[in-house]
Design a protein around this motif. Structure first.
Motif, PDB file in Angstrom:
ATOM      1  N   LEU B 186       8.868   2.614  -0.891  1.00  0.00           N
ATOM      2  CA  LEU B 186       7.831   1.861  -0.115  1.00  0.00           C
ATOM      3  C   LEU B 186       6.401   2.105  -0.275  1.00  0.00           C
ATOM      4  O   LEU B 186       5.309   1.426  -0.459  1.00  0.00           O
ATOM      5  N   PRO B 187       5.872   3.635  -0.594  1.00  0.00           N
ATOM      6  CA  PRO B 187       4.659   3.944  -0.819  1.00  0.00           C
ATOM      7  C   PRO B 187       4.063   3.239  -1.937  1.00  0.00           C
ATOM      8  O   PRO B 187       2.923   2.818  -2.135  1.00  0.00           O
ATOM      9  N   TRP B 190       3.395  -1.060  -1.483  1.00  0.00           N
ATOM     10  CA  TRP B 190       2.493  -1.430  -0.599  1.00  0.00           C
ATOM     11  C   TRP B 190       1.711  -2.578  -1.132  1.00  0.00           C
ATOM     12  O   TRP B 190       1.569  -3.559  -0.464  1.00  0.00           O
ATOM     13  N   VAL B 194       1.881  -6.343   0.399  1.00  0.00           N
ATOM     14  CA  VAL B 194       0.522  -7.125   0.801  1.00  0.00           C
ATOM     15  C   VAL B 194       0.410  -8.607   0.384  1.00  0.00           C
ATOM     16  O   VAL B 194       0.644  -9.497   1.061  1.00  0.00           O
TER      17      VAL B 194
END
Lengths: 326, 276
Positions: B186-187, B190, B194
């Motif tokens: 997940l990090p 990002w 978006v």
């Protein structure tokens, strides 16, 4: 090899197998919520729509279950009148339907062909290095970002017969001698729709083709240049064949969009027989006339046509859409 | 490659033509939106008047402001739920080998390119059965049909690109798939989230057919329907000024977003379309 070694190896393999099983189980768990959602909003409504096409459902009977199963009668029905005359009715013998099919097909072929051509031109320009390239790329994103409803309204204004700037421009340079009712006249309505669609979606095509262009190694061009091959020949012998996969994928994305077109036509040329497409006709049948049976028969036919087209395209064009083979 | 002067001139001429064609219609809409009275019916290429009356008339219509609010609410809720479901699903599709994966991917792609009209009557029935007709949730639900497969598809292609070493290291440390997604991937994802979210947002913001079918009252409309139904007393009296003002109001934020995230959007659009 000692027995203990064998044991560790086996245990290791066992654990690996276990791990793989664990991952697959987790994968299924992760997929379930999405699949339930898609079943609810896509599969079930599709099934119901297809079911409606075999009933005489109307706005009054759609919810109370009073519609009757009538088989293929919405598609085609043979009626013998009391005087022995045989009449056929249903979508498949409906002139309006075949007109809509023809409109959809010619719109799709012409728009996708023009968009591919112009998209390729724009992509070739953007693939060159020049001052202000970023600016041009930003500029071509604007038509893409504008909502279809807005572009239909904007162009409806520009193509207005009395006050439109397009007529004004063409009159002042002598291209036409009197104003054209672009969206209202049957001869030009399709042209108007094509202009707006090509304007709006060429950027998308250009960006997909540009991504394909940027994947062609620069040294290919170098090598061709050193061999003294001229630019035109390089384009047809090197660039175009290497671009083929990118273009094939871009074309199918656009074609699917074109085959289902609704909003642009509904807004720019409402009520025009020259542009009405399968989606628009089916919508009219359902919303305006409340004939859920026949409207659903039309939408089901559109669905079948699109599915057959996609399957043929993937099979004949050997398109690897899922990216599983690369 | 060296270009001669003539080639250069021709090239830049082509560039200018592309830019003018791309930008002119919107420029013209902006110009019209500032014109009222007779000025609006006089074709001009340079701004001649600066009249805010059209904007006032549109923004004074409470239903239009409400439509903007509806659109924002519906598009963001739809995207939020789509991303929520798509992150885990795309991990499974991108990183785990299982039987039927290719078929599943093709099905998802198929759903995202579905002709919407093919589900219209069935969806209409579903929306009514759930009591959602003429409410924003009808649209949140129905927009899932294209936002969910789209986000799954794009995130899957992004997730495939992540290096396998990171995941292997996490597995050696005993991380479960859930930990791998939330703590490791997940990090890194990002930017992709978006991009995907923005593209799905634009799709939901622009949707017209479902919005037209599943809402009836002025207060429940979304922006595209509101603009489509802005009309005068008769066909001859189309209020072009206010229509252009409304169009500019709903388009400018989109254009700004698109220009800010230009590179990311191009990456997102082409992900899945073209592969290396």
């Amino acid at each position: 090899m000692s027995t203990s070694d064998v044991n560790t190896a086996q245990r290791g393999r066992g654990r690996e197998l276990n791990l793989q099983q664990q991952r697959v189980r987790a994968a299924y768990m992760f997929l379930v919520p999405m699949l339930i959602m898609l079943a609810l909003v896509a599969a079930w409504p599709l099934f119901r729509s297809i079911s409606f096409s075999f009933t005489d459902a109307s706005a009054n009977t759609i919810f109370n279950g009073q519609s009757d199963w009538i088989g293929f009668d919405n598609y085609i029905e043979r009626r013998v009148r009391s005087n022995g005359e045989v009449r056929w009715r249903g979508v498949l013998v409906d002139g309006d339907w075949w007109n809509a099919v023809w409109n959809t097909v010619r719109f799709s072929i012409v728009s996708v062909a023009l968009e591919t051509f112009f998209g390729l031109m724009v992509a070739l320009v953007l693939n060159m290095e020049f001052k202000g390239r970023g600016l041009v790329r930003a500029a071509i994103l604007i038509p893409w970002a504008i909502p279809t409803v807005v572009s239909a309204r904007m162009w409806g204004w520009m193509l207005n017969d009395q006050f439109g700037i397009i007529n004004h421009m063409m009159l002042s340079i002598g291209l036409i001698s009197e104003p054209i009712a672009w969206t209202a006249s049957a001869d030009t309505a399709m042209i108007a729709v094509l202009i707006v669609d090509v304007w709006k979606t060429t950027p998308f095509m250009a960006l997909l083709i540009l991504a394909g262009l940027q994947m062609i190694p620069r040294d290919m061009y170098e090598a061709a240049r050193l061999d003294g091959i001229n630019a035109v020949k390089v384009f047809f012998k090197v660039t175009l064949p290497l671009l083929r996969p990118a273009i094939m994928v871009a074309v199918i994305f656009r074609a699917l969009d074109a085959l289902r077109i609704f909003d642009l036509i509904y807004l720019l040329t409402p009520q025009s027989d020259a542009t009405v497409t399968m989606s628009v006709l089916s919508y009219r049948e359902i919303q305006q006339f409340g004939d859920y049976g026949e409207g659903s028969a039309m939408s089901t036919l559109l669905f079948v046509i699109i599915t057959v087209f996609v399957l043929l395209y993937i099979k004949l064009g050997k398109v690897d859409l899922a990216g599983e083979k690369s | 490659m060296e270009r001669t002067l003539l080639q250069n001139i021709l090239f830049y001429f082509g560039v200018v033509v592309i830019v003018v064609i791309a930008v002119f219609p919107f420029y013209y809409a902006v110009m019209t939106s500032f014109e009222t009275g007779t000025a609006i019916f006089k074709p001009n290429f340079l701004p001649e008047s600066f009249d805010l009356a059209n904007y006032e008339s549109v923004l004074n219509q409470r239903s239009f402001v409400r439509s903007v609010f509806n659109s924002v609410l519906i598009a963001s809720t739809t995207v939020f739920f789509a991303l929520l479901l798509a992150v885990t699903a795309s991990y499974a599709l991108a990183r785990v080998r299982f039987r039927g994966r290719g078929l599943l991917l093709m099905t998802i792609l198929g759903v995202s390119m579905f002709p919407q009209i093919a589900v219209l009557s069935g969806l209409y029935e579903l929306v009514n059965l759930l009591g959602l007709y003429n409410s924003p949730y009808a649209l949140v639900l129905s927009y899932t049909i294209f936002t969910l497969p789209f986000t799954v598809w794009v995130l899957t292609t992004f997730m495939r690109e992540l290096p396998v070493e990171i995941e292997e290291a996490a597995i050696v440390d005993g991380a479960t798939p859930w930990i791998i997604i939330t703590k490791v991937f997940l990090p890194l994802l990002w930017p992709a989230l978006v991009t995907t979210g923005l593209l799905a947002f634009i799709g939901a913001w622009n949707e017209f057919l479902f919005a037209l079918t599943f809402t009836i009252s002025e207060t429940q409309r979304t922006v595209p329907v509101a603009i489509a139904l802005l009309s005068g007393a008769s066909v001859q009296e189309i209020p072009w000024g206010p229509i252009m003002a409304a169009s500019v109001i709903v388009t400018v934020p989109l254009i700004i977003l698109v220009l800010i995230f230009q590179r990311k959007i191009v990456a997102g659009l082409t992900a899945g379309g073209v592969k290396g």
